[in-house]
Write a protein that holds these residues in place. Structure first.
Motif, mmCIF file in Angstrom:
data_model
loop_
_atom_site.group_PDB
_atom_site.id
_atom_site.type_symbol
_atom_site.label_atom_id
_atom_site.label_comp_id
_atom_site.label_asym_id
_atom_site.label_seq_id
_atom_site.Cartn_x
_atom_site.Cartn_y
_atom_site.Cartn_z
ATOM 1 N N PRO A 18 0.817 -1.209 0.000
ATOM 2 C CA PRO A 18 0.000 0.000 0.000
ATOM 3 C C PRO A 18 0.856 1.267 0.000
ATOM 4 O O PRO A 18 2.075 1.210 0.184
ATOM 5 C CB PRO A 18 -0.794 -0.121 1.304
ATOM 6 N N ILE A 19 0.202 2.387 -0.198
ATOM 7 C CA ILE A 19 0.835 3.695 -0.071
ATOM 8 C C ILE A 19 -0.040 4.559 0.836
ATOM 9 O O ILE A 19 -1.197 4.221 1.081
ATOM 10 C CB ILE A 19 1.060 4.377 -1.438
ATOM 11 N N VAL A 20 0.525 5.634 1.338
ATOM 12 C CA VAL A 20 -0.253 6.558 2.159
ATOM 13 C C VAL A 20 -0.424 7.884 1.438
ATOM 14 O O VAL A 20 0.397 8.268 0.602
ATOM 15 C CB VAL A 20 0.376 6.794 3.557
ATOM 16 N N GLU A 57 7.986 10.802 12.857
ATOM 17 C CA GLU A 57 8.116 9.494 13.515
ATOM 18 C C GLU A 57 6.759 8.803 13.615
ATOM 19 O O GLU A 57 6.635 7.607 13.342
ATOM 20 C CB GLU A 57 8.709 9.685 14.911
ATOM 21 N N THR A 58 5.725 9.557 13.966
ATOM 22 C CA THR A 58 4.371 8.999 14.026
ATOM 23 C C THR A 58 3.937 8.511 12.654
ATOM 24 O O THR A 58 3.390 7.410 12.515
ATOM 25 C CB THR A 58 3.381 10.061 14.559
ATOM 26 N N LEU A 59 4.198 9.318 11.632
ATOM 27 C CA LEU A 59 3.851 8.923 10.270
ATOM 28 C C LEU A 59 4.582 7.651 9.860
ATOM 29 O O LEU A 59 3.977 6.710 9.341
ATOM 30 C CB LEU A 59 4.180 10.047 9.283
ATOM 31 N N PHE A 60 5.875 7.594 10.099
ATOM 32 C CA PHE A 60 6.652 6.424 9.689
ATOM 33 C C PHE A 60 6.242 5.175 10.466
ATOM 34 O O PHE A 60 6.279 4.063 9.924
ATOM 35 C CB PHE A 60 8.153 6.698 9.806
ATOM 36 N N LYS A 61 5.798 5.341 11.711
ATOM 37 C CA LYS A 61 5.272 4.189 12.462
ATOM 38 C C LYS A 61 3.970 3.694 11.828
ATOM 39 O O LYS A 61 3.758 2.487 11.694
ATOM 40 C CB LYS A 61 5.044 4.555 13.927
ATOM 41 N N SER A 65 3.482 -0.003 10.179
ATOM 42 C CA SER A 65 2.445 -0.945 10.607
ATOM 43 C C SER A 65 1.617 -1.442 9.430
ATOM 44 O O SER A 65 1.042 -2.521 9.492
ATOM 45 C CB SER A 65 1.542 -0.304 11.663
ATOM 46 N N ARG A 66 1.559 -0.661 8.353
ATOM 47 C CA ARG A 66 0.799 -1.040 7.153
ATOM 48 C C ARG A 66 1.702 -1.520 6.019
ATOM 49 O O ARG A 66 1.223 -1.854 4.951
ATOM 50 C CB ARG A 66 -0.014 0.163 6.649
ATOM 51 N N LYS A 67 3.022 -1.479 6.256
ATOM 52 C CA LYS A 67 4.012 -1.825 5.229
ATOM 53 C C LYS A 67 3.858 -0.950 3.973
ATOM 54 O O LYS A 67 4.016 -1.410 2.844
ATOM 55 C CB LYS A 67 3.938 -3.310 4.864
ATOM 56 N N ALA A 68 3.549 0.328 4.212
ATOM 57 C CA ALA A 68 3.337 1.266 3.112
ATOM 58 C C ALA A 68 4.658 1.590 2.427
ATOM 59 O O ALA A 68 5.680 1.800 3.076
ATOM 60 C CB ALA A 68 2.685 2.544 3.632
ATOM 61 N N ALA A 69 4.611 1.638 1.099
ATOM 62 C CA ALA A 69 5.830 1.766 0.303
ATOM 63 C C ALA A 69 6.055 3.149 -0.289
ATOM 64 O O ALA A 69 7.082 3.378 -0.918
ATOM 65 C CB ALA A 69 5.800 0.739 -0.833
ATOM 66 N N GLY A 70 5.135 4.081 -0.102
ATOM 67 C CA GLY A 70 5.309 5.402 -0.689
ATOM 68 C C GLY A 70 4.338 6.401 -0.090
ATOM 69 O O GLY A 70 3.411 6.035 0.638
#
Length: 163
Positions: A18-20, A57-61, A65-70
Protein backbone atom coordinates in the motif's frame (compact mmCIF):
# COMPACT_ATOMS: atom_id res chain seq x y z
CA UNK A 1 15.40 9.24 -3.75
CA UNK A 2 14.16 12.59 -5.03
CA UNK A 3 10.53 13.60 -5.15
CA UNK A 4 9.04 11.83 -8.17
CA UNK A 5 6.42 12.78 -10.70
CA UNK A 6 3.35 10.55 -10.62
CA UNK A 7 4.53 8.35 -13.54
CA UNK A 8 7.89 7.57 -11.91
CA UNK A 9 6.20 7.18 -8.54
CA UNK A 10 3.79 4.58 -9.97
CA UNK A 11 6.76 2.65 -11.37
CA UNK A 12 8.68 2.86 -8.08
CA UNK A 13 5.96 1.26 -5.93
CA UNK A 14 6.44 -2.51 -5.54
CA UNK A 15 3.49 -4.78 -6.29
CA UNK A 16 1.10 -5.56 -3.43
CA UNK A 17 2.27 -2.88 -1.04
CA UNK A 18 0.00 0.00 0.00
CA UNK A 19 0.84 3.70 -0.07
CA UNK A 20 -0.25 6.56 2.16
CA UNK A 21 -1.77 9.90 1.29
CA UNK A 22 -1.23 13.02 3.38
CA UNK A 23 -3.17 16.23 3.78
CA UNK A 24 -0.78 18.44 5.77
CA UNK A 25 -2.53 21.37 7.41
CA UNK A 26 -1.46 24.05 9.83
CA UNK A 27 -2.46 22.06 12.94
CA UNK A 28 -2.94 18.48 11.72
CA UNK A 29 -1.86 15.98 9.10
CA UNK A 30 -4.61 13.83 7.67
CA UNK A 31 -3.40 10.34 6.77
CA UNK A 32 -5.06 7.83 4.44
CA UNK A 33 -3.87 4.42 3.26
CA UNK A 34 -4.53 2.40 0.12
CA UNK A 35 -5.24 -1.28 -0.14
CA UNK A 36 -2.46 -3.52 -1.49
CA UNK A 37 -3.92 -3.48 -5.00
CA UNK A 38 -3.70 0.33 -5.06
CA UNK A 39 -7.41 0.57 -5.83
CA UNK A 40 -9.12 2.08 -2.79
CA UNK A 41 -8.03 4.80 -0.36
CA UNK A 42 -9.32 4.80 3.21
CA UNK A 43 -8.93 7.47 5.89
CA UNK A 44 -6.51 6.18 8.52
CA UNK A 45 -5.45 8.72 11.13
CA UNK A 46 -5.09 12.32 12.14
CA UNK A 47 -1.69 13.44 13.41
CA UNK A 48 -1.88 16.54 15.60
CA UNK A 49 1.17 18.57 14.71
CA UNK A 50 3.84 19.22 17.32
CA UNK A 51 7.50 19.05 16.29
CA UNK A 52 8.36 17.91 12.79
CA UNK A 53 10.54 14.99 13.87
CA UNK A 54 7.82 13.71 16.21
CA UNK A 55 5.19 14.08 13.51
CA UNK A 56 7.41 12.27 11.01
CA UNK A 57 8.12 9.49 13.52
CA UNK A 58 4.37 9.00 14.03
CA UNK A 59 3.85 8.92 10.27
CA UNK A 60 6.65 6.42 9.69
CA UNK A 61 5.27 4.19 12.46
CA UNK A 62 1.86 4.25 10.78
CA UNK A 63 3.51 3.42 7.46
CA UNK A 64 5.52 0.61 9.03
CA UNK A 65 2.45 -0.94 10.61
CA UNK A 66 0.80 -1.04 7.15
CA UNK A 67 4.01 -1.83 5.23
CA UNK A 68 3.34 1.27 3.11
CA UNK A 69 5.83 1.77 0.30
CA UNK A 70 5.31 5.40 -0.69
CA UNK A 71 3.78 8.77 0.17
CA UNK A 72 1.41 11.00 -1.81
CA UNK A 73 1.29 14.53 -0.40
CA UNK A 74 -1.55 16.87 -1.27
CA UNK A 75 -0.52 20.04 -3.05
CA UNK A 76 -3.09 22.84 -2.51
CA UNK A 77 -2.76 24.61 -5.85
CA UNK A 78 -4.49 27.92 -6.45
CA UNK A 79 -7.51 27.78 -8.74
CA UNK A 80 -5.46 29.38 -11.55
CA UNK A 81 -2.88 26.58 -11.33
CA UNK A 82 -0.21 28.58 -9.55
CA UNK A 83 1.44 27.58 -6.30
CA UNK A 84 1.08 29.67 -3.18
CA UNK A 85 2.55 29.61 0.29
CA UNK A 86 0.72 26.40 1.27
CA UNK A 87 2.22 24.56 -1.72
CA UNK A 88 5.69 25.72 -0.73
CA UNK A 89 5.06 24.52 2.82
CA UNK A 90 3.89 21.08 1.65
CA UNK A 91 6.86 20.75 -0.72
CA UNK A 92 9.20 21.58 2.18
CA UNK A 93 7.37 19.00 4.30
CA UNK A 94 8.07 16.37 1.62
CA UNK A 95 11.74 17.33 1.36
CA UNK A 96 12.08 17.13 5.13
CA UNK A 97 10.52 13.66 5.17
CA UNK A 98 13.09 12.59 2.56
CA UNK A 99 15.90 13.79 4.81
CA UNK A 100 14.69 11.33 7.46
CA UNK A 101 13.76 8.46 5.11
CA UNK A 102 15.65 9.03 1.83
CA UNK A 103 14.50 5.79 0.18
CA UNK A 104 10.73 6.33 0.50
CA UNK A 105 9.18 7.38 -2.83
CA UNK A 106 7.25 10.64 -2.52
CA UNK A 107 5.03 12.42 -5.01
CA UNK A 108 2.67 15.37 -4.87
CA UNK A 109 -0.95 15.42 -6.03
CA UNK A 110 -3.05 18.47 -6.86
CA UNK A 111 -5.65 18.66 -4.12
CA UNK A 112 -7.63 21.69 -5.21
CA UNK A 113 -10.99 21.73 -3.47
CA UNK A 114 -10.47 18.38 -1.67
CA UNK A 115 -11.38 19.80 1.74
CA UNK A 116 -14.38 21.63 0.28
CA UNK A 117 -15.59 18.46 -1.47
CA UNK A 118 -15.20 16.34 1.64
CA UNK A 119 -16.93 18.95 3.80
CA UNK A 120 -19.84 19.10 1.35
CA UNK A 121 -20.23 15.30 1.48
CA UNK A 122 -20.11 15.30 5.27
CA UNK A 123 -22.80 17.99 5.48
CA UNK A 124 -25.12 16.99 2.64
CA UNK A 125 -24.93 13.21 2.80
CA UNK A 126 -24.14 12.53 6.44
CA UNK A 127 -25.43 15.64 8.26
CA UNK A 128 -22.34 15.71 10.47
CA UNK A 129 -22.07 18.68 12.83
CA UNK A 130 -19.21 21.18 12.74
CA UNK A 131 -17.31 19.72 15.71
CA UNK A 132 -17.36 16.17 14.32
CA UNK A 133 -16.43 17.45 10.82
CA UNK A 134 -13.36 19.14 12.30
CA UNK A 135 -12.28 15.76 13.68
CA UNK A 136 -12.60 13.84 10.40
CA UNK A 137 -12.28 16.26 7.49
CA UNK A 138 -8.46 16.21 7.25
CA UNK A 139 -8.11 12.44 7.19
CA UNK A 140 -11.02 12.18 4.75
CA UNK A 141 -9.37 14.84 2.58
CA UNK A 142 -6.20 12.71 2.67
CA UNK A 143 -8.33 9.82 1.38
CA UNK A 144 -9.71 12.05 -1.39
CA UNK A 145 -6.17 13.08 -2.39
CA UNK A 146 -4.89 9.51 -2.32
CA UNK A 147 -7.87 8.20 -4.31
CA UNK A 148 -7.17 10.72 -7.07
CA UNK A 149 -3.53 9.65 -7.23
CA UNK A 150 -4.50 5.96 -7.22
CA UNK A 151 -6.82 6.48 -10.17
CA UNK A 152 -4.07 8.23 -12.11
CA UNK A 153 -1.59 5.48 -11.20
CA UNK A 154 -4.05 2.84 -12.42
CA UNK A 155 -4.25 4.64 -15.76
CA UNK A 156 -0.46 4.74 -15.97
CA UNK A 157 -0.16 1.04 -15.16
CA UNK A 158 -2.91 0.11 -17.64
CA UNK A 159 -1.17 2.09 -20.38
CA UNK A 160 2.06 0.21 -19.60
CA UNK A 161 0.20 -3.13 -19.68
CA UNK A 162 0.87 -3.83 -16.01
CA UNK A 163 -2.76 -4.20 -14.90
Amino acid sequence: MPVLDIEDFAAAIPDYLPIVGLDPGEKTIGVAVSDVTLTVASPLALIRKSKFTEDAETLFKLMGSRKAAGIVIGLPMNMDGTEGVRCQSNRAFGRNLLRLQPHVPITFWDERLSTAAVTRVLIEEHDINRKRRAEVVDKMAAGWILQGALERMRGIREAAGKV
